[in-house]
Scaffold this motif. Structure first.
Motif, mmCIF file in Angstrom:
data_model
loop_
_atom_site.group_PDB
_atom_site.id
_atom_site.type_symbol
_atom_site.label_atom_id
_atom_site.label_comp_id
_atom_site.label_asym_id
_atom_site.label_seq_id
_atom_site.Cartn_x
_atom_site.Cartn_y
_atom_site.Cartn_z
ATOM 1 N N TYR A 85 0.831 -1.201 0.000
ATOM 2 C CA TYR A 85 0.000 0.000 0.000
ATOM 3 C C TYR A 85 0.870 1.257 0.000
ATOM 4 C CZ TYR A 85 -3.928 -3.024 1.226
ATOM 5 O OH TYR A 85 -4.890 -4.002 1.229
ATOM 6 N N ASP A 86 0.367 2.304 -0.635
ATOM 7 C CA ASP A 86 0.994 3.633 -0.663
ATOM 8 C C ASP A 86 2.359 3.647 -1.351
ATOM 9 O OD1 ASP A 86 -1.151 4.927 0.645
ATOM 10 O OD2 ASP A 86 -0.395 4.233 2.579
ATOM 11 N N ILE A 87 2.568 2.745 -2.288
ATOM 12 C CA ILE A 87 3.837 2.673 -3.014
ATOM 13 C C ILE A 87 3.532 2.490 -4.504
ATOM 14 C CG2 ILE A 87 5.899 1.260 -3.419
ATOM 15 C CD1 ILE A 87 5.898 0.542 -0.488
ATOM 16 N N LEU A 91 13.922 -0.942 4.745
ATOM 17 C CA LEU A 91 13.310 -2.245 4.525
ATOM 18 C C LEU A 91 11.808 -2.061 4.368
ATOM 19 C CD1 LEU A 91 14.022 -5.349 4.657
ATOM 20 C CD2 LEU A 91 13.292 -5.218 7.028
ATOM 21 N N ILE A 92 11.250 -2.615 3.303
ATOM 22 C CA ILE A 92 9.793 -2.555 3.078
ATOM 23 C C ILE A 92 9.286 -3.990 3.029
ATOM 24 C CG2 ILE A 92 7.945 -1.871 1.516
ATOM 25 C CD1 ILE A 92 9.788 0.345 0.472
ATOM 26 N N THR A 93 8.326 -4.283 3.870
ATOM 27 C CA THR A 93 7.704 -5.610 3.857
ATOM 28 C C THR A 93 6.320 -5.481 3.239
ATOM 29 O OG1 THR A 93 6.858 -5.306 6.098
ATOM 30 C CG2 THR A 93 8.963 -6.447 5.870
ATOM 31 N N PRO A 94 5.853 -6.516 2.585
ATOM 32 C CA PRO A 94 4.527 -6.432 1.952
ATOM 33 C C PRO A 94 3.420 -6.330 3.003
ATOM 34 C CG PRO A 94 5.456 -8.632 1.693
ATOM 35 C CD PRO A 94 6.499 -7.802 2.341
ATOM 36 N N ASP A 95 2.365 -5.643 2.620
ATOM 37 C CA ASP A 95 1.191 -5.537 3.500
ATOM 38 C C ASP A 95 0.357 -6.808 3.453
ATOM 39 O OD1 ASP A 95 1.289 -2.717 4.519
ATOM 40 O OD2 ASP A 95 1.417 -2.343 2.363
ATOM 41 N N ILE A 142 -1.445 1.392 -4.853
ATOM 42 C CA ILE A 142 -0.842 0.121 -4.465
ATOM 43 C C ILE A 142 0.104 -0.368 -5.559
ATOM 44 C CG2 ILE A 142 -2.769 -0.638 -3.019
ATOM 45 C CD1 ILE A 142 -3.509 -2.559 -5.310
ATOM 46 N N THR A 143 1.033 -1.181 -5.132
ATOM 47 C CA THR A 143 1.887 -1.901 -6.060
ATOM 48 C C THR A 143 1.742 -3.374 -5.764
ATOM 49 O OG1 THR A 143 3.467 -0.122 -6.428
ATOM 50 C CG2 THR A 143 4.297 -2.349 -6.714
ATOM 51 N N ILE A 144 1.667 -4.151 -6.830
ATOM 52 C CA ILE A 144 1.587 -5.603 -6.734
ATOM 53 C C ILE A 144 2.869 -6.171 -7.339
ATOM 54 C CG2 ILE A 144 0.345 -7.677 -7.496
ATOM 55 C CD1 ILE A 144 -1.402 -5.908 -5.723
ATOM 56 N N TYR A 165 -1.135 0.541 -9.290
ATOM 57 C CA TYR A 165 -2.496 1.001 -9.571
ATOM 58 C C TYR A 165 -2.754 2.280 -8.792
ATOM 59 C CZ TYR A 165 -2.880 -3.781 -11.259
ATOM 60 O OH TYR A 165 -2.672 -4.964 -11.922
ATOM 61 N N SER A 166 -3.400 3.232 -9.443
ATOM 62 C CA SER A 166 -3.705 4.524 -8.831
ATOM 63 C C SER A 166 -4.787 4.393 -7.774
ATOM 64 C CB SER A 166 -4.169 5.510 -9.902
ATOM 65 O OG SER A 166 -3.156 5.710 -10.847
#
Length: 135
Positions: free
Chosen positions: A53-55, A77-81, A102-104, A120-121
């Motif tokens: 989220y928010d990326i 470090l970024i971990t997935p939501d 969001i980014t997937i 996605y916007s």
């Protein structure tokens, strides 16, 4: 005959039960995941997706990717939501907890070194996509 009426009543009950709470933000995400090889397209069952989220993907361009979905850049470090695997038909359907950007990152179960990154916007509209991993 009574079972038809019960199903109809259950349907009416479920359709009538909805929340008018505007504070709830959710978004439906559905994706079909496939891979392509010299023999054509195939279902990529049990492929994984990671939700951030928010990326946007441009925000993580300088990050390295770890197989558990962790993104690293120097001391950040970024971990997935969220993480989920596709079913036997290569499909994923889930309710996202946010309408934010969001980014997937999708990880093929067939090609061990292939990933698809899609952003996605922010929006309330559903997301429906097809991810195809190629040789």
């Amino acid at each position: 005959m009574q079972s038809k009426y019960r199903i109809f009543l259950l349907f009416l009950l479920l359709c009538g039960c909805h929340s008018d709470d505007n504070n709830v933000s959710e978004r439906i995400f559905t994706v079909s995941i496939e891979y392509e090889d010299g023999f054509g397209l195939h279902i990529d069952d049990y492929a994984r997706i990671y939700v951030y989220y928010d990326i946007y993907s441009t925000d993580i361009a300088d990050y390295t990717y770890s197989l558990d979905g962790t993104l690293m850049n120097k001391d950040q470090l970024i971990t997935p939501d969220m993480m989920i695997a596709s079913d036997k038909q290569g499909n994923i359907a889930l309710k996202l907890e946010s309408t934010r950007k969001i980014t997937i990152i999708a990880e093929s179960s067939y090609y061990t070194d292939k990933r698809i990154i899609q952003s996605y916007s922010p929006d309330y509209s559903p997301i429906a996509d097809i991810y195809i991993f190629r040789e």
